[in-house]
Design a protein around this motif. Structure first.
Motif, short mmCIF file in Angstrom:
data_model
loop_
_atom_site.label_atom_id
_atom_site.label_comp_id
_atom_site.label_asym_id
_atom_site.label_seq_id
_atom_site.Cartn_x
_atom_site.Cartn_y
_atom_site.Cartn_z
N UNK A 29 0.30 15.88 1.29
CA UNK A 29 1.14 16.63 2.43
C UNK A 29 0.49 17.03 3.77
N UNK A 30 0.99 17.17 5.04
CA UNK A 30 0.34 17.79 5.82
C UNK A 30 0.66 19.39 5.69
N UNK A 31 -0.55 20.01 5.88
CA UNK A 31 -0.35 21.38 5.84
C UNK A 31 -0.20 21.97 7.24
N UNK A 134 -5.75 20.74 -8.98
CA UNK A 134 -4.40 21.14 -8.96
C UNK A 134 -4.36 22.21 -7.84
N UNK A 135 -3.38 22.21 -6.95
CA UNK A 135 -3.56 23.17 -5.96
C UNK A 135 -2.91 24.49 -6.37
N UNK A 136 -3.58 25.53 -6.03
CA UNK A 136 -3.14 26.81 -6.28
C UNK A 136 -3.27 27.71 -4.92
N UNK A 455 5.52 28.07 -5.41
CA UNK A 455 5.82 27.26 -4.54
C UNK A 455 5.46 27.79 -2.99
N UNK A 456 6.02 29.24 -3.12
CA UNK A 456 5.90 29.97 -1.84
C UNK A 456 4.62 29.89 -0.98
N UNK A 457 3.53 30.19 -1.63
CA UNK A 457 2.13 30.23 -0.97
C UNK A 457 1.50 28.72 -0.73
N UNK A 458 2.56 27.70 -1.13
CA UNK A 458 2.16 26.42 -0.97
C UNK A 458 3.12 25.45 0.02
N UNK A 459 4.05 26.46 0.44
CA UNK A 459 5.26 25.88 1.37
C UNK A 459 5.16 26.00 2.61
#
Length: 495
Positions: A29-31, A134-136, A455-459
């Motif tokens: 996904x685009x960050x 895995x993204x943290x 999910x907040x810090x990855x959103x």
């Protein structure tokens, strides 16, 4: 990172392994970052006036390693890492079982914090191969680097790269098993060391201050540091001075999914142990979790837990006698084998049990002290700003009934939250049952997003709002009477 967040991460890992969809874990996904796109010019100008940034992760958010051999004790799964619930892992992760002694002060434990957990690496093959990441916290870090921040270590060798338009970003890793008051002392030492760097002082266009971006339990570490600096927990007779000494070095604290008044989810992990997957293939035993002061400090306040007994009477979840009656955590007879593993030096099982009971009582009492330190209403320095980002994407555990006769309990999820932290807890309401009493924290602004805890810090939705807060906050602050923008304060208090 809370227990729910850790569980979500490991469930993702197991799902990938069981389905074989390795390619799905690639972060394609685009960050979002304002340095890319039509806001890039505004971003470059805003960065000049910004502060050095420190990321503070939550519980489980720092990689822990065995200092003797470099193997990962927490943060990776597979080869060259300890496997959960093995005897070696139990002995390594558990803090020393000693009565009357603060485990945070024990230096004999051979685990150390290595880095913030940007990703969890997964490798089940016995030979060198490409691991699954895995993204943290990687999304947040990548976005900030793209925005113009320069990754730095505390002993930065590349400080010459810094200029007014290239601000440093630091990641504070810590041993999250230990007390948050203890880790606030470590944060104080960290910031003091950073403050003495001549290159950092010279790079600033104004007096040196920092911005803190913290997630989950990291917000408790940061809040304690702001209030008490490096004073530690103290005692009932000799409390630390609430003089906001840490707040003199910080301009903004941005709290993401903070369990400001605790999380009921933590109680269940202390009772049952931590199961990172729904399949319960892996488990961190309750006796291991029960040696960690930080877990007790994440326990909910009475108005968040709404705990009752079988007669409908209010009970205190922090009462050591309740834990002894219910045989929770360290005192669970089924944990005797684990207790023997992590504390083999005692002459008998009864002696080991007595020490476990003494330690549990101390940790519960210390946690109550920690709660009392954070729950005092106190006005911070005028130039210290508090910003909240919380999730309301899931019904969250908010009520427990405990039967002290049958030693059974039931829970209910009735409150909006992020799956780990309820909205009143994140918002730090003085009393969750009485909104008119206001909040413990004098928020500059609060934003609630439809998201879960991790999910907040990855959103990207969070990142968009985060940058507006960080660089264009003068348009958001409600402290100065600016009421032009809609904030969640009106929405929350109006319910």
């Amino acid at each position: 990172m809370s227990a729910v967040a850790m569980r979500h991460t490991f469930r993702t890992i197991i799902s990938i392994v069981m389905t074989g969809t390795v390619s799905s874990c690639a972060n394609i996904k685009a960050i979002y970052s304002p340095a890319v796109g039509p806001m890039s010019n505004d971003m470059a100008a805003a960065l000049k006036d910004s502060n050095p940034l420190i990321i503070i992760p939550g519980i489980g958010g720092s990689k822990l390693i065995d200092l003797k051999n470099g193997k990962v004790a927490w943060g990776d799964l597979g080869f060259n890492a300890y496997w959960p619930s093995t005897e070696k892992d139990n002995k390594l992760l558990a803090l020393p079982l000693r009565p009357g002694v603060d485990p945070s002060q024990q230096e004999i434990n051979r685990i150390g914090a290595k880095s913030v957990l940007d990703t969890v690496k997964l490798n089940f093959l016995p030979f060198k191969s490409q691991s699954i990441d895995i993204d943290i916290y990687r999304t947040l870090f990548k976005s900030l680097v793209t925005a113009g921040y320069v990754p730095e270590t505390i002993n930065a060798e590349n400080s010459h790269r810094l200029s007014p338009s290239r601000k440093p970003i630091y990641q504070f890793s810590y041993d999250w098993r230990k007390s948050n008051a203890y880790n606030a002392q470590k944060l104080n030492e960290y910031i003091e060391t950073l403050s003495t760097q001549g290159s950092l002082q010279a790079q600033q266009q104004k007096p040196l201050k920092f911005d803190l971006v913290c997630h989950s339990m990291g917000c408790l570490v940061a809040r304690y540091y702001l209030r008490y600096g490096g004073q530690g927990l103290g005692t009932r007779q000799m409390p630390p001075n609430l003089d906001w000494r840490g707040g003199k070095k910080v301009e903004n604290i941005i709290m993401v999914a903070p369990p400001n008044k605790g999380s009921l989810d933590t109680l269940f992990d202390l009772i049952e142990g931590f199961h990172p997957t729904r399949f319960k293939i892996l488990k961190y035993p309750a006796a291991v979790i029960g040696t960690m002061p930080s877990m007790y400090e994440l326990m909910p306040r009475p108005d968040i837990a709404r705990a009752k007994n079988q007669y409908g009477e209010t009970i205190d979840l922090m009462n050591p006698q309740l834990w002894q009656t219910m045989k929770w955590g360290l005192l669970d007879p089924e944990q005797e084998r684990i207790l023997k593993q992590i504390a083999p030096g005692y002459q008998s099982g009864s002696q080991r049990y007595e020490y476990a009971m003494s330690m549990q009582s101390k940790l519960l009492n210390d946690a109550q002290l920690f709660h009392s330190r954070l729950d005092i209403k106190s006005s911070p320095p005028k130039d210290l700003n508090f910003w909240l980002f919380a999730g309301v994407g899931a019904l969250t555990d908010s009520q427990i009934t405990v039967n002290t006769t049958t030693r059974k309990w039931t829970k209910k999820s009735t409150e909006a939250g992020d799956g780990a932290v309820t909205r009143p807890s994140a918002y730090a309401m003085t009393d969750a049952t009485s909104a008119e009493e206001g909040t413990i924290i004098d928020w500059s602004n609060a934003t609630f997003l439809y998201s879960d805890h991790m999910g907040l810090v990855q959103s990207n939705a969070f990142l968009v709002n985060f940058y507006y807060t960080l660089f264009w906050r003068k348009y958001l602050s409600t402290k100065s009477g600016n009421r032009d923008l809609y904030t969640e304060k009106e929405d929350f208090n109006g319910q």
